[in-house]
Design an enzyme around this catalytic site. Structure first.
Site, PDB file in Angstrom:
ATOM      1  CB  CYS A  85      89.806  71.703 -48.481  1.00  0.00           C
ATOM      2  SG  CYS A  85      88.368  71.022 -47.646  1.00  0.00           S
ATOM      3  CG  HIS A 140      92.821  71.937 -45.730  1.00  0.00           C
ATOM      4  ND1 HIS A 140      91.969  72.923 -45.307  1.00  0.00           N
ATOM      5  CD2 HIS A 140      92.061  70.805 -45.863  1.00  0.00           C
ATOM      6  CE1 HIS A 140      90.752  72.422 -45.189  1.00  0.00           C
ATOM      7  NE2 HIS A 140      90.787  71.146 -45.519  1.00  0.00           N
ATOM      8  CG  ASN A 197      88.028  71.467 -42.859  1.00  0.00           C
ATOM      9  OD1 ASN A 197      88.224  72.415 -43.626  1.00  0.00           O
ATOM     10  ND2 ASN A 197      87.938  70.218 -43.289  1.00  0.00           N
TER      11      ASN A 197
HETATM   12  O1  UT7 Z   1      88.686  68.559 -45.444  1.00  0.00           O
HETATM   13  C1  UT7 Z   1      88.252  67.249 -45.719  1.00  0.00           C
HETATM   14  C2  UT7 Z   1      87.169  66.822 -44.756  1.00  0.00           C
HETATM   15  N1  UT7 Z   1      87.757  66.361 -43.548  1.00  0.00           N
HETATM   16  C3  UT7 Z   1      87.689  65.090 -43.148  1.00  0.00           C
HETATM   17  O2  UT7 Z   1      87.127  64.258 -43.794  1.00  0.00           O
HETATM   18  C4  UT7 Z   1      88.342  64.727 -41.864  1.00  0.00           C
HETATM   19  C5  UT7 Z   1      89.328  63.606 -42.008  1.00  0.00           C
HETATM   20  N2  UT7 Z   1      89.138  62.600 -40.999  1.00  0.00           N
HETATM   21  C6  UT7 Z   1      89.334  62.843 -39.679  1.00  0.00           C
HETATM   22  O3  UT7 Z   1      89.743  63.926 -39.282  1.00  0.00           O
HETATM   23  C7  UT7 Z   1      89.099  61.726 -38.712  1.00  0.00           C
HETATM   24  O4  UT7 Z   1      88.972  60.505 -39.419  1.00  0.00           O
HETATM   25  C8  UT7 Z   1      87.821  61.939 -37.834  1.00  0.00           C
HETATM   26  C9  UT7 Z   1      88.084  63.070 -36.850  1.00  0.00           C
HETATM   27  C10 UT7 Z   1      86.630  62.268 -38.717  1.00  0.00           C
HETATM   28  C11 UT7 Z   1      87.514  60.671 -37.044  1.00  0.00           C
HETATM   29  O5  UT7 Z   1      88.633  60.326 -36.252  1.00  0.00           O
HETATM   30  P1  UT7 Z   1      89.150  58.833 -36.244  1.00  0.00           P
HETATM   31  O6  UT7 Z   1      90.235  58.761 -35.252  1.00  0.00           O
HETATM   32  O7  UT7 Z   1      89.487  58.460 -37.654  1.00  0.00           O
HETATM   33  O8  UT7 Z   1      87.929  58.043 -35.687  1.00  0.00           O
HETATM   34  P2  UT7 Z   1      87.175  56.843 -36.383  1.00  0.00           P
HETATM   35  O9  UT7 Z   1      86.410  57.295 -37.577  1.00  0.00           O
HETATM   36  O10 UT7 Z   1      88.125  55.703 -36.545  1.00  0.00           O
HETATM   37  O11 UT7 Z   1      86.130  56.474 -35.248  1.00  0.00           O
HETATM   38  C12 UT7 Z   1      86.547  55.968 -33.972  1.00  0.00           C
HETATM   39  C13 UT7 Z   1      85.341  55.985 -33.062  1.00  0.00           C
HETATM   40  C14 UT7 Z   1      84.061  55.434 -33.697  1.00  0.00           C
HETATM   41  O12 UT7 Z   1      83.365  54.693 -32.731  1.00  0.00           O
HETATM   42  P3  UT7 Z   1      83.382  53.096 -32.764  1.00  0.00           P
HETATM   43  O13 UT7 Z   1      82.856  52.729 -34.108  1.00  0.00           O
HETATM   44  O14 UT7 Z   1      84.822  52.714 -32.594  1.00  0.00           O
HETATM   45  O15 UT7 Z   1      82.500  52.758 -31.631  1.00  0.00           O
HETATM   46  C15 UT7 Z   1      83.296  56.686 -34.051  1.00  0.00           C
HETATM   47  O16 UT7 Z   1      81.907  56.462 -34.089  1.00  0.00           O
HETATM   48  O17 UT7 Z   1      85.055  57.344 -32.701  1.00  0.00           O
HETATM   49  C16 UT7 Z   1      83.654  57.581 -32.894  1.00  0.00           C
HETATM   50  N3  UT7 Z   1      83.415  58.990 -33.166  1.00  0.00           N
HETATM   51  C17 UT7 Z   1      83.202  59.880 -32.182  1.00  0.00           C
HETATM   52  N4  UT7 Z   1      83.169  59.740 -30.846  1.00  0.00           N
HETATM   53  C18 UT7 Z   1      82.917  60.845 -30.123  1.00  0.00           C
HETATM   54  C19 UT7 Z   1      83.367  59.629 -34.349  1.00  0.00           C
HETATM   55  N5  UT7 Z   1      83.114  60.945 -34.163  1.00  0.00           N
HETATM   56  C20 UT7 Z   1      82.999  61.112 -32.836  1.00  0.00           C
HETATM   57  C21 UT7 Z   1      82.745  62.228 -32.007  1.00  0.00           C
HETATM   58  N6  UT7 Z   1      82.723  62.048 -30.661  1.00  0.00           N
HETATM   59  N7  UT7 Z   1      82.526  63.472 -32.519  1.00  0.00           N
END
Ligand code: UT7
Length: 327
Positions: free
Chosen positions: A116, A254, A284
């Site tokens: 990125c 970004h 992204n």
């Molecule tokens: O350019 C570099 C690449 N970009 C990235 O790596 C993105 C950076 N990270 C993020 O934007 C965020 O961390 C995410 C959008 C990926 C995830 O958001 P979050 O608020 O950090 O969620 P989390 O990983 O803490 O997960 C919370 C819950 C989990 O469920 P449990 O374990 O609490 O039951 C996930 O499994 O949200 C769940 N989850 C989803 N639920 C519905 C994760 N993805 C999804 C989804 N829909 N698409």
């Protein structure tokens, strides 16, 4: 090096595939919802390449627009640098495909891989070719088709990414006020496992080690890394513009997650009105994200001639960096 030579941003262009993929499309195949994606990421929709489109074809279209804005003919370009982690092939480089398609002279053309942050890395390389007197006009492109590297059963990643390309023409200039004022680049390979995209020639996996076949991220860790580095880059740039006697008129970060941007703004006090955001429409797009947003800001009149723009990026590698450019 001719110290008087400065690198100006002479024109930008972008190309997004026409196929719009709304959040609702994912609901059919994975356990997610439009509401979750909007509130946790800020993304409403993204673009996916159609079968005939590749990162090279999108790049060529974006490059043509940048050349037209720069009022330059392809034969006036001295160097092409393409930033991508989803090139059509490992060889030829996308940059060579772009060179041929545009009908440029037999100039140097190569790809770089900094995920990125790739466009800012490309800008830094182009700037150095220009300031050393080796090139007068450099075409830099960020382009990706990450939809082709997704695991569409992994809800943590597949909803985040989109396809597209952004390009810019950098040119030598002897005027003093506008142009690239400052660029900083960083990397940290120790934490490379936080964001991984597969190689086309798959690396031999060690016994017991899983092969990376799709984009894989550790979302929470990347979230923390992104906020931390974005804050650091904004603080560094704020000090630098003060030293240069400038002010930042617009930040083009970004486009990853609206919550990452908001957290960095609240830590630094940087005003949201001065931030270009288009991730709601495009998600992204990795190396294409900053140039697409920059081109959008210029076309929408949010970044005007004379304005100083701060570009900020972070991503796989890990890599991060920023550029301060007066238009
Ligand atoms: O350019 C570099 C690449 N970009 C990235 O790596 C993105 C950076 N990270 C993020 O934007 C965020 O961390 C995410 C959008 C990926 C995830 O958001 P979050 O608020 O950090 O969620 P989390 O990983 O803490 O997960 C919370 C819950 C989990 O469920 P449990 O374990 O609490 O039951 C996930 O499994 O949200 C769940 N989850 C989803 N639920 C519905 C994760 N993805 C999804 C989804 N829909 N698409």
């Amino acid at each position: 090096m001719n110290r008087k030579t400065k690198t100006v941003l002479r024109g930008t262009g972008s190309c997004l595939p026409s196929r719009i993929v709304a959040n609702d499309e994912f609901v059919r195949t994975i356990d997610t919802s439009d509401e979750w994606i909007r509130t946790r990421t800020g993304i409403h929709e993204r673009r996916f390449a159609s079968p005939g489109e590749t990162s090279a074809t999108l790049a060529i279209a974006a490059a043509r627009k940048a050349l037209s804005k720069a009022k330059l003919d392809p034969h006036e370009i001295d160097l092409i640098i393409c930033a991508t982690i989803t090139p059509d092939m490992m060889s030829p480089a996308n940059a060579c495909t772009i060179q041929a398609a545009l009908g440029c002279r037999q100039i140097p053309a190569f790809d770089i891989s900094a995920a990125c942050t790739g466009f800012i890395y490309a800008m830094s390389i182009g700037d150095q070719f220009i300031r050393s007197g080796t090139a007068k006009n450099v075409l830099i492109v960020g382009t990706e088709v990450l939809s082709r590297a997704m695991d569409f059963t992994d809800r943590n990643t597949c909803i985040l990414f989109g396809d597209g390309a952004g390009a810019a023409v950098l040119s030598a200039s002897d005027q003093e006020t506008s142009g690239i004022q400052y660029i900083s680049l960083y990397s940290d390979g120790v934490n490379q496992n936080l964001i991984q995209a597969p190689a086309r020639v798959i690396k031999q996996a060690a016994p017991g080690e899983a092969t990376v076949e799709h984009v894989r991220i550790h979302g929470r860790e990347v979230f923390r890394f992104a906020v931390y580095r974005m804050v650091e880059l904004i603080q560094e740039a704020t000090l630098m513009v003060e030293r240069l006697g400038l002010k930042i008129d617009l930040m083009v970060p970004h486009q990853v997650n609206r919550r990452i941007i908001d957290s960095a703004l609240s830590s630094t006090g940087f005003p949201v009105e001065k931030v270009m955001i288009n991730l709601d429409r495009y998600g992204n797009t990795s190396a294409a994200s900053v140039p697409i947003a920059l081109d959008g800001a210029i076309r929408e009149g949010r970044a005007k001639p004379g304005d100083t723009v701060l570009l900020v990026a972070f991503g796989g590698g890990l890599t991060w960096g920023s550029a301060i450019v007066t238009l």
